[in-house]
Design a protein around this motif. Structure first.
Motif, mmCIF file in Angstrom:
data_model
loop_
_atom_site.group_PDB
_atom_site.id
_atom_site.type_symbol
_atom_site.label_atom_id
_atom_site.label_comp_id
_atom_site.label_asym_id
_atom_site.label_seq_id
_atom_site.Cartn_x
_atom_site.Cartn_y
_atom_site.Cartn_z
ATOM 1 N N SER A 81 35.783 71.838 95.042
ATOM 2 C CA SER A 81 34.464 71.260 95.300
ATOM 3 C C SER A 81 33.877 70.541 94.087
ATOM 4 N N LEU A 82 34.505 70.698 92.923
ATOM 5 C CA LEU A 82 33.944 70.141 91.697
ATOM 6 C C LEU A 82 34.343 68.684 91.486
ATOM 7 N N GLU A 83 33.448 67.945 90.860
ATOM 8 C CA GLU A 83 33.745 66.580 90.453
ATOM 9 C C GLU A 83 34.622 66.617 89.200
ATOM 10 N N PRO A 84 35.379 65.534 88.929
ATOM 11 C CA PRO A 84 36.258 65.507 87.743
ATOM 12 C C PRO A 84 35.554 65.881 86.446
ATOM 13 N N GLN A 85 34.318 65.412 86.278
ATOM 14 C CA GLN A 85 33.585 65.711 85.057
ATOM 15 C C GLN A 85 33.307 67.205 84.931
ATOM 16 N N ASN A 86 32.991 67.837 86.065
ATOM 17 C CA ASN A 86 32.735 69.276 86.048
ATOM 18 C C ASN A 86 34.005 70.065 85.760
ATOM 19 N N LEU A 87 35.141 69.547 86.214
ATOM 20 C CA LEU A 87 36.414 70.199 85.917
ATOM 21 C C LEU A 87 36.697 70.181 84.420
ATOM 22 N N LYS A 88 36.392 69.060 83.778
ATOM 23 C CA LYS A 88 36.619 68.952 82.334
ATOM 24 C C LYS A 88 35.767 69.957 81.570
ATOM 25 N N GLU A 89 34.570 70.216 82.080
ATOM 26 C CA GLU A 89 33.678 71.158 81.406
ATOM 27 C C GLU A 89 34.263 72.571 81.369
ATOM 28 N N LEU A 90 35.126 72.883 82.330
ATOM 29 C CA LEU A 90 35.702 74.228 82.405
ATOM 30 C C LEU A 90 36.700 74.502 81.289
ATOM 31 N N THR A 91 37.177 73.445 80.635
ATOM 32 C CA THR A 91 38.092 73.631 79.502
ATOM 33 C C THR A 91 37.487 73.113 78.197
ATOM 34 N N SER A 92 36.226 72.694 78.259
ATOM 35 C CA SER A 92 35.593 72.122 77.065
ATOM 36 C C SER A 92 35.353 73.166 75.979
ATOM 37 N N THR A 93 35.390 74.449 76.348
ATOM 38 C CA THR A 93 35.173 75.505 75.358
ATOM 39 C C THR A 93 36.420 75.762 74.511
ATOM 40 N N ALA A 94 37.533 75.165 74.904
ATOM 41 C CA ALA A 94 38.787 75.389 74.173
ATOM 42 C C ALA A 94 38.778 74.602 72.863
ATOM 43 N N GLY A 95 38.550 75.307 71.767
ATOM 44 C CA GLY A 95 38.507 74.667 70.459
ATOM 45 C C GLY A 95 39.846 74.705 69.748
ATOM 46 N N GLU A 96 39.813 74.449 68.456
ATOM 47 C CA GLU A 96 41.043 74.390 67.662
ATOM 48 C C GLU A 96 41.796 75.722 67.669
ATOM 49 N N ASP A 97 41.057 76.826 67.619
ATOM 50 C CA ASP A 97 41.708 78.142 67.603
ATOM 51 C C ASP A 97 42.516 78.374 68.876
ATOM 52 N N VAL A 98 41.951 77.950 70.002
ATOM 53 C CA VAL A 98 42.625 78.129 71.290
ATOM 54 C C VAL A 98 43.875 77.259 71.369
ATOM 55 N N VAL A 99 43.736 76.001 70.999
ATOM 56 C CA VAL A 99 44.875 75.077 71.043
ATOM 57 C C VAL A 99 45.998 75.566 70.131
ATOM 58 N N LEU A 100 45.630 76.039 68.945
ATOM 59 C CA LEU A 100 46.629 76.561 68.012
ATOM 60 C C LEU A 100 47.335 77.781 68.600
ATOM 61 N N ALA A 101 46.567 78.675 69.208
ATOM 62 C CA ALA A 101 47.153 79.884 69.796
ATOM 63 C C ALA A 101 48.116 79.522 70.927
ATOM 64 N N MET A 102 47.721 78.577 71.769
ATOM 65 C CA MET A 102 48.584 78.171 72.881
ATOM 66 C C MET A 102 49.873 77.533 72.372
ATOM 67 N N ASN A 103 49.755 76.647 71.405
ATOM 68 C CA ASN A 103 50.952 75.997 70.854
ATOM 69 C C ASN A 103 51.857 77.000 70.141
ATOM 70 N N THR A 104 51.247 77.990 69.494
ATOM 71 C CA THR A 104 52.031 79.036 68.834
ATOM 72 C C THR A 104 52.819 79.841 69.854
ATOM 73 N N PHE A 105 52.181 80.135 70.975
ATOM 74 C CA PHE A 105 52.857 80.889 72.032
ATOM 75 C C PHE A 105 54.005 80.077 72.634
ATOM 76 N N ILE A 106 53.770 78.789 72.833
ATOM 77 C CA ILE A 106 54.808 77.911 73.387
ATOM 78 C C ILE A 106 56.012 77.841 72.448
ATOM 79 N N LYS A 107 55.752 77.690 71.153
ATOM 80 C CA LYS A 107 56.848 77.636 70.180
ATOM 81 C C LYS A 107 57.617 78.953 70.148
#
Length: 259
Positions: free
Chosen positions: A168-194
């Motif tokens: 039911s969400l608009e594209p902009q609202n969908l983006k807001e659901l991941t907007s809280t993901a900062g550098e720490d989150v991205v680093l953690a995800m990439n570390t897990f992938i590696k």
């Protein structure tokens, strides 16, 4: 010395094991678990593995991109779940206080209500028409039974409030659901992938070929989604504990007691 959010996230992704999935399934909200299952099924397909041996082959770079996307989906599910819980709490708070019921009896359907007389209802073609009151009640009860059956069928066919909310969400609202993901989150995800790929060199990422069966890939994606969900959960708990002035403890975070 207190650990930073970055340290806690990295420690989590470096140590979390596949066994966490069993704990997650037991303790996470059921609609979250169902939403993850439906999402993975939609991505992989529904061919029964006992009859179809499907193999997926790709280079590590493409697999890494898929893994990151799936983890971010799990991260997003945590934010959606929070919104739904908040919305339900507000709706519940807005409801009037239930009136105390007096002399309420449970009646059997239809004629046992001992209703007499006639009911006038409007027919769009012929206009007003009379119908026996008992017959009218039976018609209403039949309609209610049919509506209940339709609701039950919809639920059985995979209706999921979390996924319906996302649709039911608009594209902009969908983006807001991941907007809280900062550098720490991205680093953690990439570390897990590696950690899972065991390949980090850019040139090897483009040439290293990975081959797996669809059941194994589905299990991997399911795990990634749960870890993404838990990463967001760790963020929320870390910020909450910081506000309350308590020390974050990894043992109390996923895969700990609370998910």
């Amino acid at each position: 010395m207190h650990k930073s959010r970055k340290d806690i996230l990295l420690e989590y992704v470096q140590n979390v094991q596949p066994e966490f999935m069993e704990l997650f399934i037991k303790r996470a909200p059921q609609q979250v678990v169902d939403a993850m299952r439906q999402t993975v099924t939609n991505m992989i397909g529904t061919l029964p593995p006992q009859f179809f041996a499907v193999t997926v082959t790709t280079v590590a770079e493409n697999l890494a991109q898929l893994m990151y996307s799936v983890m971010m989906t799990g991260y997003m599910f945590r934010n959606v779940q929070h919104r739904l819980e908040l919305q339900q709490s507000l709706e519940q708070a807005a409801l009037p206080e239930p009136q105390e019921k007096k002399d309420v009896q449970d009646y059997a359907p239809g004629t046992q209500k001992k209703v007499t007389g006639e009911v006038i209802r409007w027919n769009n073609i012929s206009g007003a028409e009379k119908i026996d009151a008992v017959k009218y009640i039976e018609l209403l009860e039949a309609e209610i039974d049919e509506l209940n059956r339709q609701v039950a069928t919809k639920t059985a066919n995979g209706h999921n409030e979390l996924l319906e909310y996302l649709k039911s969400l608009e594209p902009q609202n969908l983006k807001e659901l991941t907007s809280t993901a900062g550098e720490d989150v991205v680093l953690a995800m990439n570390t897990f992938i590696k950690r899972l790929l065991a390949v980090s060199d850019p040139s090897q990422m483009k040439t290293s070929v990975t081959e797996t069966s669809t059941p194994e890939l589905a299990k991997l994606l399911y795990w990634l989604m749960m870890v993404g969900y838990s990463i967001r959960n760790i963020e929320v708990r870390f910020d909450m504990e910081r506000v309350l002035g308590t020390t974050p403890k990894l043992a109390e975070l996923p895969p700990g007691e609370n998910i």
